[in-house]
Design a protein around this motif. Structure first.
Motif, PDB file in Angstrom:
ATOM      1  N   TYR A   1       0.820  -1.203   0.000  1.00  0.00           N
ATOM      2  CA  TYR A   1       0.000   0.000   0.000  1.00  0.00           C
ATOM      3  C   TYR A   1       0.858   1.260   0.000  1.00  0.00           C
ATOM      4  N   ALA A   2       0.349   2.299  -0.662  1.00  0.00           N
ATOM      5  CA  ALA A   2       1.000   3.606  -0.623  1.00  0.00           C
ATOM      6  C   ALA A   2       0.822   4.221   0.765  1.00  0.00           C
ATOM      7  N   ASP A   3       1.831   4.912   1.225  1.00  0.00           N
ATOM      8  CA  ASP A   3       1.802   5.553   2.549  1.00  0.00           C
ATOM      9  C   ASP A   3       1.282   6.979   2.382  1.00  0.00           C
ATOM     10  N   LEU A   4      -0.035   7.139   2.487  1.00  0.00           N
ATOM     11  CA  LEU A   4      -0.667   8.430   2.226  1.00  0.00           C
ATOM     12  C   LEU A   4      -1.055   9.131   3.517  1.00  0.00           C
ATOM     13  N   ALA A   5      -0.995  10.462   3.489  1.00  0.00           N
ATOM     14  CA  ALA A   5      -1.389  11.263   4.648  1.00  0.00           C
ATOM     15  C   ALA A   5      -2.888  11.139   4.895  1.00  0.00           C
ATOM     16  N   ILE A   6      -3.285  11.177   6.155  1.00  0.00           N
ATOM     17  CA  ILE A   6      -4.692  11.173   6.553  1.00  0.00           C
ATOM     18  C   ILE A   6      -5.014  12.546   7.151  1.00  0.00           C
ATOM     19  N   ILE A   7      -5.951  13.243   6.543  1.00  0.00           N
ATOM     20  CA  ILE A   7      -6.280  14.616   6.932  1.00  0.00           C
ATOM     21  C   ILE A   7      -7.630  14.642   7.642  1.00  0.00           C
ATOM     22  N   ASP A   8      -7.638  15.100   8.870  1.00  0.00           N
ATOM     23  CA  ASP A   8      -8.873  15.296   9.631  1.00  0.00           C
ATOM     24  C   ASP A   8      -9.442  16.650   9.215  1.00  0.00           C
ATOM     25  N   ILE A   9     -10.372  16.615   8.263  1.00  0.00           N
ATOM     26  CA  ILE A   9     -10.844  17.859   7.658  1.00  0.00           C
ATOM     27  C   ILE A   9     -11.685  18.686   8.627  1.00  0.00           C
ATOM     28  N   SER A  10     -12.153  18.085   9.716  1.00  0.00           N
ATOM     29  CA  SER A  10     -12.919  18.857  10.690  1.00  0.00           C
ATOM     30  C   SER A  10     -12.058  19.957  11.319  1.00  0.00           C
TER      31      SER A  10
ATOM     32  N   PRO B   1       6.388   8.025  -5.865  1.00  0.00           N
ATOM     33  CA  PRO B   1       7.538   8.812  -6.320  1.00  0.00           C
ATOM     34  C   PRO B   1       8.730   7.961  -6.760  1.00  0.00           C
ATOM     35  N   ASP B   2       8.837   6.725  -6.246  1.00  0.00           N
ATOM     36  CA  ASP B   2       9.950   5.862  -6.670  1.00  0.00           C
ATOM     37  C   ASP B   2       9.647   5.096  -7.950  1.00  0.00           C
ATOM     38  N   GLY B   3       8.490   5.382  -8.578  1.00  0.00           N
ATOM     39  CA  GLY B   3       8.147   4.764  -9.848  1.00  0.00           C
ATOM     40  C   GLY B   3       7.413   3.448  -9.736  1.00  0.00           C
ATOM     41  N   LYS B   4       7.100   2.990  -8.528  1.00  0.00           N
ATOM     42  CA  LYS B   4       6.410   1.715  -8.341  1.00  0.00           C
ATOM     43  C   LYS B   4       4.912   1.939  -8.152  1.00  0.00           C
ATOM     44  N   TRP B   5       4.131   0.997  -8.705  1.00  0.00           N
ATOM     45  CA  TRP B   5       2.687   1.036  -8.488  1.00  0.00           C
ATOM     46  C   TRP B   5       2.377   0.480  -7.107  1.00  0.00           C
ATOM     47  N   ARG B   6       1.562   1.206  -6.332  1.00  0.00           N
ATOM     48  CA  ARG B   6       1.144   0.740  -5.015  1.00  0.00           C
ATOM     49  C   ARG B   6      -0.364   0.943  -4.867  1.00  0.00           C
ATOM     50  N   TYR B   7      -0.984   0.035  -4.117  1.00  0.00           N
ATOM     51  CA  TYR B   7      -2.422   0.099  -3.896  1.00  0.00           C
ATOM     52  C   TYR B   7      -2.786   1.236  -2.941  1.00  0.00           C
ATOM     53  N   VAL B   8      -4.022   1.733  -3.105  1.00  0.00           N
ATOM     54  CA  VAL B   8      -4.602   2.693  -2.178  1.00  0.00           C
ATOM     55  C   VAL B   8      -5.534   1.915  -1.257  1.00  0.00           C
TER      56      VAL B   8
END
Length: 363
Positions: free
Chosen positions: A24-33, A236-243
């Motif tokens: 999995y891609a390491d994506l930021a989690i934003i608390d929009i509240s 960014p390293d060119g590899k496909w990763r799951y969301v």
């Protein structure tokens, strides 16, 4: 006063969450509240800036809808796809190639994926105002809820993200918001989309790719997270990763228009749809999307007044005098996507020229 009665809707059963061990891609989690206060926006802005500079993707949580409200909207999303006859659908097919608008249905097998294989994707698209277009009879009882849903996406999710993106460029908070007016001309729209399982032969011919790697047309795309794990991003390293699926979460990503307006600072990330893992094959993949673009008359020019861009420099896709408007860019890309010949550059990249700009696809 009597209580409001909402119409019943058949329940859509999503696939179980995959149990496979995936990359999995390491994506930021934003608390929009937190974006409701100036202090919260100052806290979130650097996180959003970094996420959109690197991955171009992030997760949004605490957006104001409950899981039950999310589930009901998912049930409604299946109505135009599963509870409308083919004969009635034919009356609402979008004029995609003719005028460059997705409004209405995109039928299955409309696009070419690869090696002669046609897509197995059907979607129904609604202008954000909802009531300014005709809809199939089965969907009409739910139009007030759909309008409330588009307003929620626009004002409670999109606008807060746009404010944080403006702060990331050290611009006034309302810079991008002023370009995304709910009542203005433009095709910011709500999409209900379903991917259907494919044959083994189609999987082989397309190397398991259901939708080629691409960047989105507009500024911000919002995908309401659903459990069928098929969305991949090019890291960014060119590899496909799951969301990864986050229950009652939203996946937000930047599109071409935002990248161009930010002078290349925010990245329109390449993403694709891949065959789901083994324990989810055979299931359909139903998704809810809110695709945002700026007002139709907004020219897609770099925001040169940004102090950040003055420091780091601007990367342009074209000369300023050749920059299209949001409407021109959306119509041009919509007319040719999946319908025109691509020029293969190498084993991965294919290109096409749209309005004088190079658009890349990744296989």
């Amino acid at each position: 006063m009597p209580g409001t009665t909402i119409p019943p809707v058949p329940h859509y059963q999503h696939a179980p969450v995959t149990q496979e061990d995936l990359d999995y891609a390491d994506l930021a989690i934003i608390d929009i509240s937190k974006a409701k206060t100036p202090e919260g926006r100052q806290e979130l802005a650097p996180l959003v800036r970094e996420a959109m500079r690197t991955y171009g993707f992030l997760y949004i949580v605490n957006h104001g809808l409950t899981q039950a409200e999310n589930d009901r909207m998912s049930d409604i999303a299946d109505i135009p796809l599963s509870h409308v006859s083919d004969e009635e659908k034919a009356n609402f097919v979008g004029k995609i190639k003719e005028v460059g608008s997705y409004r209405g249905y995109k039928p299955r097998q409309f696009w070419t994926i690869d090696n002669g294989v046609r897509d197995q994707i059907e979607h129904y698209n609604m202008h954000r105002l909802i009531f300014n277009q005709q809809h199939p009879k089965a969907l009409q009882p739910f139009l007030p809820e759909l309008r409330a849903f588009t307003e929620h996406n626009h004002y409670n999710v999109l606008h807060p993200i746009l404010r944080l993106l403006a702060l990331g460029l050290e611009l006034p908070e309302e810079t991008f918001v002023k370009l995304h007016n709910f009542d203005a001309e433009g095709e910011t729209y709500l999409r209900f989309m379903k991917y259907f399982p494919r044959t083994d032969d189609d999987e082989s011919k397309t190397r398991n790719v259901w939708l080629k790697g691409h960047t989105d047309i507009g500024t911000i795309s919002l995908l309401w997270s659903q459990p069928v794990t098929a969305l991949q991003i090019m890291s960014p390293d060119g590899k496909w990763r799951y969301v990864k699926h986050i229950p009652n979460g939203i996946i937000a990503n930047a599109g071409d228009s935002l990248e161009m307006m930010s002078g290349g600072y925010y990245k329109a990330t390449i993403h694709r749809v891949f065959q789901p893992p083994a324990d989810q094959r055979g299931y359909s993949r139903l998704g809810l999307f809110y695709f945002a673009s700026g007002d139709d008359d907004v020219r897609i020019l770099p925001l040169e007044e940004s102090p950040v861009l003055k420091r780091v420099g601007i990367v342009r896709r074209c000369a300023d005098e050749d920059a299209p408007t949001m409407g021109e860019w959306r119509r041009a890309r919509t007319k040719v996507y999946g319908l025109s010949e691509l020029q293969r550059k190498d084993d991965v990249v294919e290109e096409q020229i749209v309005n004088g700009l190079v658009v890349r696809h990744y296989n």
